[in-house]
Design an enzyme around this catalytic site. Structure first.
Site, mmCIF file in Angstrom:
data_model
loop_
_atom_site.group_PDB
_atom_site.id
_atom_site.type_symbol
_atom_site.label_atom_id
_atom_site.label_comp_id
_atom_site.label_asym_id
_atom_site.label_seq_id
_atom_site.Cartn_x
_atom_site.Cartn_y
_atom_site.Cartn_z
ATOM 1 N N ARG A 7 0.823 -1.213 0.000
ATOM 2 C CA ARG A 7 0.000 0.000 0.000
ATOM 3 C C ARG A 7 0.856 1.262 0.000
ATOM 4 O O ARG A 7 0.460 2.271 -0.584
ATOM 5 C CB ARG A 7 -1.008 -0.009 1.145
ATOM 6 C CG ARG A 7 -0.470 -0.307 2.522
ATOM 7 C CD ARG A 7 -1.581 -0.359 3.552
ATOM 8 N NE ARG A 7 -1.080 -0.796 4.842
ATOM 9 C CZ ARG A 7 -1.573 -0.394 6.001
ATOM 10 N NH1 ARG A 7 -2.574 0.459 6.040
ATOM 11 N NH2 ARG A 7 -1.080 -0.847 7.130
ATOM 12 N N SER A 34 -5.057 4.715 5.714
ATOM 13 C CA SER A 34 -4.823 3.275 5.650
ATOM 14 C C SER A 34 -4.486 2.804 4.241
ATOM 15 O O SER A 34 -3.625 1.942 4.058
ATOM 16 C CB SER A 34 -6.056 2.520 6.154
ATOM 17 O OG SER A 34 -6.279 2.781 7.532
ATOM 18 N N GLU A 55 -19.228 4.618 -0.200
ATOM 19 C CA GLU A 55 -18.505 3.955 -1.285
ATOM 20 C C GLU A 55 -19.265 3.947 -2.609
ATOM 21 O O GLU A 55 -18.658 4.073 -3.677
ATOM 22 C CB GLU A 55 -18.146 2.525 -0.878
ATOM 23 C CG GLU A 55 -17.143 2.424 0.244
ATOM 24 C CD GLU A 55 -17.768 2.569 1.641
ATOM 25 O OE1 GLU A 55 -16.998 2.543 2.627
ATOM 26 O OE2 GLU A 55 -19.005 2.688 1.724
ATOM 27 N N PHE A 80 -15.314 -3.248 1.096
ATOM 28 C CA PHE A 80 -16.308 -2.214 0.823
ATOM 29 C C PHE A 80 -16.481 -1.957 -0.670
ATOM 30 O O PHE A 80 -17.606 -1.847 -1.159
ATOM 31 C CB PHE A 80 -15.927 -0.922 1.553
ATOM 32 C CG PHE A 80 -15.809 -1.078 3.041
ATOM 33 C CD1 PHE A 80 -16.768 -1.775 3.764
ATOM 34 C CD2 PHE A 80 -14.729 -0.549 3.714
ATOM 35 C CE1 PHE A 80 -16.655 -1.949 5.132
ATOM 36 C CE2 PHE A 80 -14.597 -0.707 5.092
ATOM 37 C CZ PHE A 80 -15.563 -1.403 5.804
ATOM 38 N N HIS A 106 -6.223 -4.002 2.259
ATOM 39 C CA HIS A 106 -6.885 -4.830 3.282
ATOM 40 C C HIS A 106 -7.669 -5.991 2.676
ATOM 41 O O HIS A 106 -8.778 -6.312 3.085
ATOM 42 C CB HIS A 106 -7.785 -3.975 4.175
ATOM 43 C CG HIS A 106 -7.022 -3.005 5.040
ATOM 44 N ND1 HIS A 106 -6.246 -1.994 4.507
ATOM 45 C CD2 HIS A 106 -6.912 -2.898 6.379
ATOM 46 C CE1 HIS A 106 -5.681 -1.310 5.488
ATOM 47 N NE2 HIS A 106 -6.059 -1.844 6.631
ATOM 48 N N ASP A 114 -9.068 -7.313 12.720
ATOM 49 C CA ASP A 114 -10.355 -6.713 12.349
ATOM 50 C C ASP A 114 -11.423 -7.766 12.094
ATOM 51 O O ASP A 114 -12.621 -7.465 12.105
ATOM 52 C CB ASP A 114 -10.193 -5.829 11.110
ATOM 53 C CG ASP A 114 -9.465 -4.538 11.427
ATOM 54 O OD1 ASP A 114 -9.193 -4.280 12.613
ATOM 55 O OD2 ASP A 114 -9.153 -3.786 10.489
ATOM 56 N N ARG A 164 -2.974 -5.251 3.845
ATOM 57 C CA ARG A 164 -2.612 -4.474 5.023
ATOM 58 C C ARG A 164 -1.193 -4.793 5.481
ATOM 59 O O ARG A 164 -0.405 -3.902 5.783
ATOM 60 C CB ARG A 164 -3.595 -4.794 6.157
ATOM 61 C CG ARG A 164 -3.281 -4.117 7.479
ATOM 62 C CD ARG A 164 -4.242 -4.619 8.556
ATOM 63 N NE ARG A 164 -4.171 -3.871 9.786
ATOM 64 C CZ ARG A 164 -4.950 -4.102 10.838
ATOM 65 N NH1 ARG A 164 -5.852 -5.069 10.779
ATOM 66 N NH2 ARG A 164 -4.832 -3.376 11.922
#
Length: 313
Positions: A7, A34, A55, A80, A106, A114, A164
């Protein structure tokens, strides 16, 4: 192996592209810290839009911007964009084949603590079943940079799945990513392992272990799940006569399914799949979950042994 952030590579590459091309526009759904798209926002605030936790609206806005000639990158967590916003991706981006690049972080079980609500194990399946969508799952930071540069200037929709956790670096600067191409990272004669993302590093590790036992493993890195490199798959399967796929994703609908679909129509051979079964994930430390779900090198070795037994029958 050195571990690197995919990322961060994404955020840094966006900034590089933005300096060269003012058509680059970036949208995020209130997660830019993030996803690292916030790096672009700090340098080019006039071309960065935080759409909030909305989104579907983000995808619709991206589609509108794409109709004006912008090269649009949108980012959020994989769950999402590929879940909540799936219909918008289908109707507003893929149906009109607009120039929108959906780059999500992620993805997979390594989201860790999570838990199930945020661990996207179905995202590749959700995206590869939409017409006009291309799907790419890079393995390290060097490949991620090249993927982002390539999709930016390849017309039409893309889904790029990032993570992540930091992953082992596999490639050097001599590596050249091409859409729709697989890469033989290790030649072998007894079995083919096809992997992407995190699992490519584990596939290489498994091959090294088995080499000491006299088992010759061919390792293919397959970053593009759609369109998949059918020619390379058929060539390798015909040579080795057995295939194992490995992905940090459900075994349903992802890389394993794509490889099986390709081979059943070309070179049917015994095949096993490494990935999460038909389950939701669970909360835990990322690397403990990788081991728990048998996604590590030992899990790949187990499937290789199983497929080699089937090959003998």
């Amino acid at each position: 192996m050195q571990k690197v952030s995919l990322r961060d590579a994404y955020g840094d590459t966006l900034v590089e592209l933005g300096k060269k091309d003012d058509r680059i526009v970036v949208l995020d759904a209130d997660l830019s810290g993030s996803t690292k798209s916030g790096k672009f926002g700090k340098v080019f605030p006039e071309r960065f839009f935080n759409m909030g936790i909305a989104e579907i609206n983000m995808i619709n806005t991206a589609a509108g911007l794409a109709t004006t000639g912008k090269i649009v990158f949108v980012s959020t967590f994989a769950i999402f964009a590929t879940g909540r916003a799936w219909e918008a991706v289908r109707q507003m981006v893929c149906y009109p084949e607009l120039n929108v690049k959906i780059v999500c972080t992620h993805g997979g079980i390594t989201v860790g603590e999570d838990g199930a609500t945020h661990q996207a194990l179905e995202d590749v399946a959700n995206m590869r079943n939409i017409p006009n969508m291309r799907v790419v799952v890079p393995a390290d930071d060097i490949e991620t940079k090249q993927v982002i540069e390539k999709v930016a200037y390849t017309a039409g929709p893309f889904y790029v799945r990032l993570t992540r956790e930091k992953f082992p670096r596999i490639f050097d600067e001599n590596y050249k990513f091409e859409i729709g191409k697989g890469y033989v990272l290790r030649r072998g004669e007894d079995v083919t392992v096809v992997a992407n993302g995190l699992e490519t590093s584990f596939a290489l590790e498994a091959a090294e272990v088995l080499e000491k036992e006299g088992i010759s493993v061919e390792v293919i890195h397959m970053p593009t799940v759609k369109p998949i490199d059918r020619e390379l798959l058929a060539e390798s399967a015909a040579k080795t006569g057995a295939v194992v796929t490995a992905e940090e994703h459900s075994i349903i609908g992802g890389l394993g399914s794509a490889v099986a679909e390709a081979l059943v129509e070309t070179v049917p051979v015994p095949m096993e799949r490494v990935g999460t079964p038909d389950i939701f994930g669970r909360s835990g430390k990322a690397w403990e979950l990788v081991k728990y779900y048998n996604l590590d090198a030992s899990g790949i070795i187990e499937k290789i042994r199983k497929v080699l037994e089937r090959k003998k029958r």
